[in-house]
Scaffold this motif. Structure first.
Motif, PDB file in Angstrom:
ATOM      1  N   SER B 179       0.809  -1.226   0.000  1.00  0.00           N
ATOM      2  CA  SER B 179       0.000   0.000   0.000  1.00  0.00           C
ATOM      3  C   SER B 179       0.837   1.268   0.000  1.00  0.00           C
ATOM      4  CB  SER B 179      -0.921   0.009   1.220  1.00  0.00           C
ATOM      5  OG  SER B 179      -1.776  -1.096   1.206  1.00  0.00           O
ATOM      6  N   SER B 180       2.068   1.196   0.484  1.00  0.00           N
ATOM      7  CA  SER B 180       2.815   2.437   0.676  1.00  0.00           C
ATOM      8  C   SER B 180       3.284   3.052  -0.645  1.00  0.00           C
ATOM      9  CB  SER B 180       3.999   2.210   1.614  1.00  0.00           C
ATOM     10  OG  SER B 180       4.935   1.335   1.050  1.00  0.00           O
ATOM     11  N   HIS B 181       3.247   2.294  -1.750  1.00  0.00           N
ATOM     12  CA  HIS B 181       3.726   2.870  -3.010  1.00  0.00           C
ATOM     13  C   HIS B 181       2.687   3.797  -3.640  1.00  0.00           C
ATOM     14  CE1 HIS B 181       1.277  -0.230  -5.068  1.00  0.00           C
ATOM     15  NE2 HIS B 181       1.402   0.492  -6.144  1.00  0.00           N
ATOM     16  N   VAL B 182       1.443   3.678  -3.200  1.00  0.00           N
ATOM     17  CA  VAL B 182       0.366   4.429  -3.851  1.00  0.00           C
ATOM     18  C   VAL B 182       0.592   5.937  -3.738  1.00  0.00           C
ATOM     19  CG1 VAL B 182      -2.124   4.843  -3.855  1.00  0.00           C
ATOM     20  CG2 VAL B 182      -1.239   2.536  -3.440  1.00  0.00           C
ATOM     21  N   SER B 183       1.101   6.359  -2.572  1.00  0.00           N
ATOM     22  CA  SER B 183       1.303   7.797  -2.360  1.00  0.00           C
ATOM     23  C   SER B 183       2.352   8.377  -3.292  1.00  0.00           C
ATOM     24  CB  SER B 183       1.727   8.058  -0.912  1.00  0.00           C
ATOM     25  OG  SER B 183       0.715   7.640  -0.025  1.00  0.00           O
ATOM     26  N   PHE B 184       3.171   7.525  -3.871  1.00  0.00           N
ATOM     27  CA  PHE B 184       4.184   8.008  -4.798  1.00  0.00           C
ATOM     28  C   PHE B 184       3.798   7.691  -6.243  1.00  0.00           C
ATOM     29  CE2 PHE B 184       6.216   7.511  -0.744  1.00  0.00           C
ATOM     30  CZ  PHE B 184       6.913   8.710  -0.632  1.00  0.00           C
ATOM     31  N   LEU B 185       3.845   6.420  -6.566  1.00  0.00           N
ATOM     32  CA  LEU B 185       3.723   6.025  -7.967  1.00  0.00           C
ATOM     33  C   LEU B 185       2.416   6.473  -8.603  1.00  0.00           C
ATOM     34  CD1 LEU B 185       4.958   4.518 -10.349  1.00  0.00           C
ATOM     35  CD2 LEU B 185       3.982   2.408  -9.442  1.00  0.00           C
ATOM     36  N   HIS B 186       1.310   6.389  -7.858  1.00  0.00           N
ATOM     37  CA  HIS B 186       0.004   6.664  -8.462  1.00  0.00           C
ATOM     38  C   HIS B 186      -0.571   8.032  -8.073  1.00  0.00           C
ATOM     39  CE1 HIS B 186       0.324   2.554  -9.607  1.00  0.00           C
ATOM     40  NE2 HIS B 186       0.030   2.043  -8.422  1.00  0.00           N
ATOM     41  N   ARG B 187       0.229   8.875  -7.452  1.00  0.00           N
ATOM     42  CA  ARG B 187      -0.335  10.114  -6.897  1.00  0.00           C
ATOM     43  C   ARG B 187      -0.955  11.006  -7.962  1.00  0.00           C
ATOM     44  NH1 ARG B 187       4.758  13.536  -4.652  1.00  0.00           N
ATOM     45  NH2 ARG B 187       4.328  12.148  -2.921  1.00  0.00           N
ATOM     46  N   GLY B 188      -0.479  10.897  -9.185  1.00  0.00           N
ATOM     47  CA  GLY B 188      -1.004  11.763 -10.236  1.00  0.00           C
ATOM     48  C   GLY B 188      -2.365  11.347 -10.757  1.00  0.00           C
ATOM     49  N   ALA B 322       8.566  14.334 -19.985  1.00  0.00           N
ATOM     50  CA  ALA B 322       8.011  15.679 -19.765  1.00  0.00           C
ATOM     51  C   ALA B 322       6.854  15.602 -18.766  1.00  0.00           C
ATOM     52  CB  ALA B 322       7.535  16.267 -21.087  1.00  0.00           C
ATOM     53  N   ALA B 323       6.007  14.560 -18.888  1.00  0.00           N
ATOM     54  CA  ALA B 323       4.895  14.388 -17.940  1.00  0.00           C
ATOM     55  C   ALA B 323       5.436  14.100 -16.545  1.00  0.00           C
ATOM     56  CB  ALA B 323       3.991  13.251 -18.401  1.00  0.00           C
ATOM     57  N   GLN B 324       6.539  13.366 -16.505  1.00  0.00           N
ATOM     58  CA  GLN B 324       7.158  13.076 -15.201  1.00  0.00           C
ATOM     59  C   GLN B 324       7.687  14.362 -14.578  1.00  0.00           C
ATOM     60  OE1 GLN B 324      10.822  10.779 -15.337  1.00  0.00           O
ATOM     61  NE2 GLN B 324      10.313   9.741 -13.413  1.00  0.00           N
ATOM     62  N   LYS B 325       8.369  15.138 -15.381  1.00  0.00           N
ATOM     63  CA  LYS B 325       8.960  16.372 -14.861  1.00  0.00           C
ATOM     64  C   LYS B 325       7.893  17.362 -14.422  1.00  0.00           C
ATOM     65  CE  LYS B 325      12.991  19.170 -15.713  1.00  0.00           C
ATOM     66  NZ  LYS B 325      14.187  19.284 -16.535  1.00  0.00           N
ATOM     67  N   ALA B 326       6.788  17.390 -15.167  1.00  0.00           N
ATOM     68  CA  ALA B 326       5.699  18.315 -14.837  1.00  0.00           C
ATOM     69  C   ALA B 326       4.834  17.820 -13.683  1.00  0.00           C
ATOM     70  CB  ALA B 326       4.826  18.532 -16.071  1.00  0.00           C
ATOM     71  N   GLY B 327       5.045  16.558 -13.278  1.00  0.00           N
ATOM     72  CA  GLY B 327       4.281  16.014 -12.157  1.00  0.00           C
ATOM     73  C   GLY B 327       2.932  15.442 -12.540  1.00  0.00           C
ATOM     74  N   THR B 329       2.532  12.621 -14.070  1.00  0.00           N
ATOM     75  CA  THR B 329       2.719  11.252 -13.592  1.00  0.00           C
ATOM     76  C   THR B 329       4.015  11.234 -12.791  1.00  0.00           C
ATOM     77  OG1 THR B 329       3.935  10.627 -15.583  1.00  0.00           O
ATOM     78  CG2 THR B 329       1.568  10.157 -15.560  1.00  0.00           C
ATOM     79  N   PHE B 330       4.092  10.317 -11.835  1.00  0.00           N
ATOM     80  CA  PHE B 330       5.273  10.294 -10.977  1.00  0.00           C
ATOM     81  C   PHE B 330       6.451   9.608 -11.668  1.00  0.00           C
ATOM     82  CE2 PHE B 330       7.696   8.878  -7.161  1.00  0.00           C
ATOM     83  CZ  PHE B 330       7.848  10.118  -6.559  1.00  0.00           C
ATOM     84  N   SER B 331       6.138   8.549 -12.440  1.00  0.00           N
ATOM     85  CA  SER B 331       7.217   7.795 -13.081  1.00  0.00           C
ATOM     86  C   SER B 331       7.360   8.109 -14.566  1.00  0.00           C
ATOM     87  CB  SER B 331       6.981   6.285 -12.926  1.00  0.00           C
ATOM     88  OG  SER B 331       5.930   5.860 -13.771  1.00  0.00           O
ATOM     89  N   GLY B 332       6.402   8.844 -15.118  1.00  0.00           N
ATOM     90  CA  GLY B 332       6.446   9.098 -16.555  1.00  0.00           C
ATOM     91  C   GLY B 332       5.657   8.081 -17.353  1.00  0.00           C
ATOM     92  N   VAL B 333       5.237   7.002 -16.704  1.00  0.00           N
ATOM     93  CA  VAL B 333       4.422   5.981 -17.384  1.00  0.00           C
ATOM     94  C   VAL B 333       2.956   6.291 -17.100  1.00  0.00           C
ATOM     95  CG1 VAL B 333       3.838   3.521 -17.474  1.00  0.00           C
ATOM     96  CG2 VAL B 333       6.237   4.247 -17.263  1.00  0.00           C
ATOM     97  N   GLU B 334       2.133   6.150 -18.121  1.00  0.00           N
ATOM     98  CA  GLU B 334       0.718   6.485 -17.976  1.00  0.00           C
ATOM     99  C   GLU B 334      -0.091   5.260 -17.581  1.00  0.00           C
ATOM    100  OE1 GLU B 334      -1.020   8.220 -21.441  1.00  0.00           O
ATOM    101  OE2 GLU B 334      -3.018   8.313 -20.541  1.00  0.00           O
ATOM    102  N   GLY B 335      -1.046   5.460 -16.682  1.00  0.00           N
ATOM    103  CA  GLY B 335      -1.981   4.395 -16.320  1.00  0.00           C
ATOM    104  C   GLY B 335      -1.500   3.591 -15.126  1.00  0.00           C
ATOM    105  N   ILE B 336      -2.424   3.358 -14.201  1.00  0.00           N
ATOM    106  CA  ILE B 336      -2.056   2.689 -12.951  1.00  0.00           C
ATOM    107  C   ILE B 336      -1.482   1.293 -13.194  1.00  0.00           C
ATOM    108  CG2 ILE B 336      -3.115   1.639 -10.897  1.00  0.00           C
ATOM    109  CD1 ILE B 336      -4.882   4.222 -10.803  1.00  0.00           C
ATOM    110  N   ALA B 337      -2.102   0.531 -14.077  1.00  0.00           N
ATOM    111  CA  ALA B 337      -1.640  -0.843 -14.305  1.00  0.00           C
ATOM    112  C   ALA B 337      -0.216  -0.858 -14.854  1.00  0.00           C
ATOM    113  CB  ALA B 337      -2.585  -1.561 -15.262  1.00  0.00           C
ATOM    114  N   MET B 338       0.054  -0.015 -15.827  1.00  0.00           N
ATOM    115  CA  MET B 338       1.389  -0.053 -16.423  1.00  0.00           C
ATOM    116  C   MET B 338       2.425   0.663 -15.567  1.00  0.00           C
ATOM    117  SD  MET B 338       0.881  -2.139 -18.634  1.00  0.00           S
ATOM    118  CE  MET B 338       2.646  -2.274 -18.904  1.00  0.00           C
ATOM    119  N   GLN B 339       1.972   1.578 -14.714  1.00  0.00           N
ATOM    120  CA  GLN B 339       2.917   2.149 -13.740  1.00  0.00           C
ATOM    121  C   GLN B 339       3.451   1.020 -12.858  1.00  0.00           C
ATOM    122  OE1 GLN B 339       0.400   5.109 -11.981  1.00  0.00           O
ATOM    123  NE2 GLN B 339       0.657   6.537 -13.681  1.00  0.00           N
TER     124      GLN B 339
END
Lengths: 158, 428
Positions: B179-188, B322-327, B329-339
């Motif tokens: 559960s602890s990764h949600v606050s980072f990886l999926h925050r966007g 660019a999406a990662q840098k702009a915040g 998405t956190f990792s730059g990958v789109e979509g919760i499943a593929m993140q």
């Protein structure tokens, strides 16, 4: 053309992961807060952990003792800890949780609260202990079996 | 950290392995029913638990799942003809029924009885909730059919997809209870994904980025609670269900559909990520279904004609720096499943758990491994049926709930964690 991800995440490339150690040992202080917890940690301590030390603190004042009965100071022990594990049984007798928790909080030391003997405990008994542990625990574990302590300690490289 | 022999035990699920025997105690999802849409349709290949299988639907609508290869010369039956209540090998015409029994060997006289002596290993395949389920264990120990709520609600209330993930099942499943990764990886995604946004609970997530976790054992697995501060000294709890060996269910948000996963080994280096969304008391809307089919929420877009995600390791998951840098998405990958999948696949097919450095907030993962290892030992040593087989263990729900500070979440959410027909999920 194959991308970096495709190449780097293959089984073949996994062989080239750097083999040097990637962490230094962490000091874990395990503290029994009541009689039920003391039984659990005395059994646990017999395993002979390299990086864990064990204490009891069964009163609300500064009465931390090692398992041989020697008095220790809470601040001194917390100062040298990377993780403090607070252990208590159901029933709300974890009186020292506040004192130790405050010391950990002041020093930004990670804490885990662990409820032993939870199997068969009433909600009321469990609630009393949780009310004592929760304010000071960044992780709370309610395990049916005390054997879980061994696996947790191994997983945390104790 | 996990010792290598323990990691091997949990990650190897082929025939004869301890964890393989455990997986073979359960009904597991094998195929979407839509993959075999009509009688005598083309057969489908399915690799499960390191066994290559072929599935087909015969002229009378019966489903079969059996050894992929003809007993004659080892040809794949995927090339076969599905006709007149059997699958006929394209090479020499040997024909099998849905039980794997050979019923015709054209080169041998029918009266010789030769065909009766040829049988391919087969497993039951039954449709339930739009999914074809199989049980690959000993027939004498076959458990009751699965009773997960998402497959027992009316069809308009549920949607399931699947994708192949190029990693061992365990590291995928561990992501589901981490559960602890949600606050980072999926925050966007909380305020942008159509299947998440708008819930009041999202604000608790965003206001308190340092949740406190509690883990408690349940009859079938674990309850993993993430606690955040709410109003008036109360706590906002998000409670994830894990049911052994590989069912996870994430806490709901507002009136959105509830979702979760199964992580089923294909072989030791890949797994099937099954993703479901359902609502216990209402039909899914056309907008929701369109979003799910479009790969939103926990679903993905595919390479057409496959179950491989469009964003995959061959294209660096279409990472957008660019999406990662702009915040966005956190990792730059789109979509919760593929993140999730991108990071889990980056660990390699089977991550080396002897090198990991777990921390206190990883206790959900540590306890899941602990319970799996104990269940495997009890099964192998004493034949104890593992948790999660009994349908009562499957009647569960995740929950999002606000509780007073001294209440154990297992007490305060006790009713909410049980699936009951026509009762709304506990959600904030």
């Amino acid at each position: 053309m194959q991308s970096e991800s495709a190449r780097m995440s293959s089984a073949a490339e996994a062989r080239f992961r750097v083999q040097a150690p990637n962490s230094t040992p962490r000091a874990i202080k395990v503290i029994a807060l009541d009689a039920a917890a003391e039984v659990a940690i005395r059994r646990l301590a017999r395993t002979g952990w390299a990086h864990a030390t064990f204490f009891t603190a069964k009163s609300p004042d500064d009465a931390l003792s090692d398992l041989a009965g020697a008095h220790c100071h809470t601040e001194d022990e917390v100062d040298t800890a990377d993780l403090v594990v607070l252990i208590a049984g159901p029933g709300g007798r974890a009186y020292a949780a506040t004192l130790i928790g405050e010391a950990c909080s002041a020093r930004r030391v990670m804490t885990t609260g662990f409820v032993v003997d939870a199997l068969g405990a009433s909600d009321r008994e469990l609630s009393k202990t949780l009310a004592q542990l929760r304010p000071w625990s960044l992780m709370v574990v309610i395990a049916n079996s005390d054997e879980y302590l061994d696996d947790m300690m191994t997983a945390l490289r104790a | 950290m996990l010792r290598k022999e323990q990691s091997d035990q949990l990650t190897q699920t082929g025939p004869g392995t301890p964890m393989g025997l455990m997986f073979r105690s359960y009904w597991i999802p094998a195929l979407l029913a839509a993959e075999l849409p009509e009688n005598d349709c083309p057969p489908v290949r399915a690799k499960l638990l390191s066994e290559r299988l072929i599935a087909f639907r015969d002229s009378r609508g019966r489903y079969g799942l059996m050894d992929e290869f003809c007993a004659h010369r080892g040809v794949s039956l995927w090339f076969g003809r599905n006709e007149e209540c059997g699958l006929r090998c394209a090479y020499h015409g040997w024909k099998y029924d849905v039980t794997g029994q050979c019923i015709e060997v054209p080169s041998e006289p029918e009266a010789s009885g030769f065909a009766k002596k040829i049988t391919l290993r087969s497993y039951p395949l039954v449709e339930r909730g739009g999914i074809l389920w199989t049980y690959m264990g000993p027939p004498a120990a076959q458990p009751p059919l699965p009773e997960w709520e998402f497959i027992t609600v009316p069809p308009p209330q549920t949607f399931t997809s699947k994708r192949i993930q190029e990693s061992n099942w365990l590291q995928a499943m561990e992501g589901g209870i981490d559960s602890s990764h949600v606050s980072f990886l999926h925050r966007g995604d909380l305020n942008s994904d159509p299947l998440f946004k708008g819930a009041r609970g999202n604000q608790y997530n965003l206001n308190d980025s340092r949740p406190v976790f509690e883990v408690a054992e349940s009859a079938g697995g674990l309850h993993i609670g993430a606690r955040r501060n709410a109003e008036a000294g109360h706590y906002y709890w998000r409670i994830t269900q894990w049911v052994m060996p590989s069912f996870t269910m994430i806490a709901p948000r507002g009136n959105h559909a509830v979702h979760g996963h199964f992580w089923i080994p294909s072989d030791d280096e890949s797994c099937w990520a099954w993703s479901f969304d359902y609502h216990p008391i209402r039909e899914l809307t056309a907008t929701e279904l369109a979003a799910m089919r479009d790969g939103k929420g926990i679903h993905v877009r595919y390479i057409p004609g496959t179950y491989r995600p469009l964003a995959n390791k061959d294209n660096d998951y279409l990472i957008d720096r660019a999406a990662q840098k702009a915040g966005r998405t956190f990792s730059g990958v789109e979509g919760i499943a593929m993140q999730d999948a991108s990071l889990q696949e980056s660990m390699g097919p089977v991550v080396d758990r002897t090198k990991e450095n777990l921390v206190s907030t990883d206790n959900g993962i540590i306890m899941a491994r602990h319970r799996l290892l104990r269940a495997v030992k009890a099964l192998i040593d004493n034949g104890v049926v593992p948790p999660g087989v009994d349908p009562i263990h499957q009647k569960v729900r995740s929950a999002a709930i606000v509780l007073p500070p001294d209440v154990p979440f297992t007490e305060g959410a006790r009713e909410a964690l049980i699936a009951r027909p026509d009762i709304a999920p506990a959600s904030v």
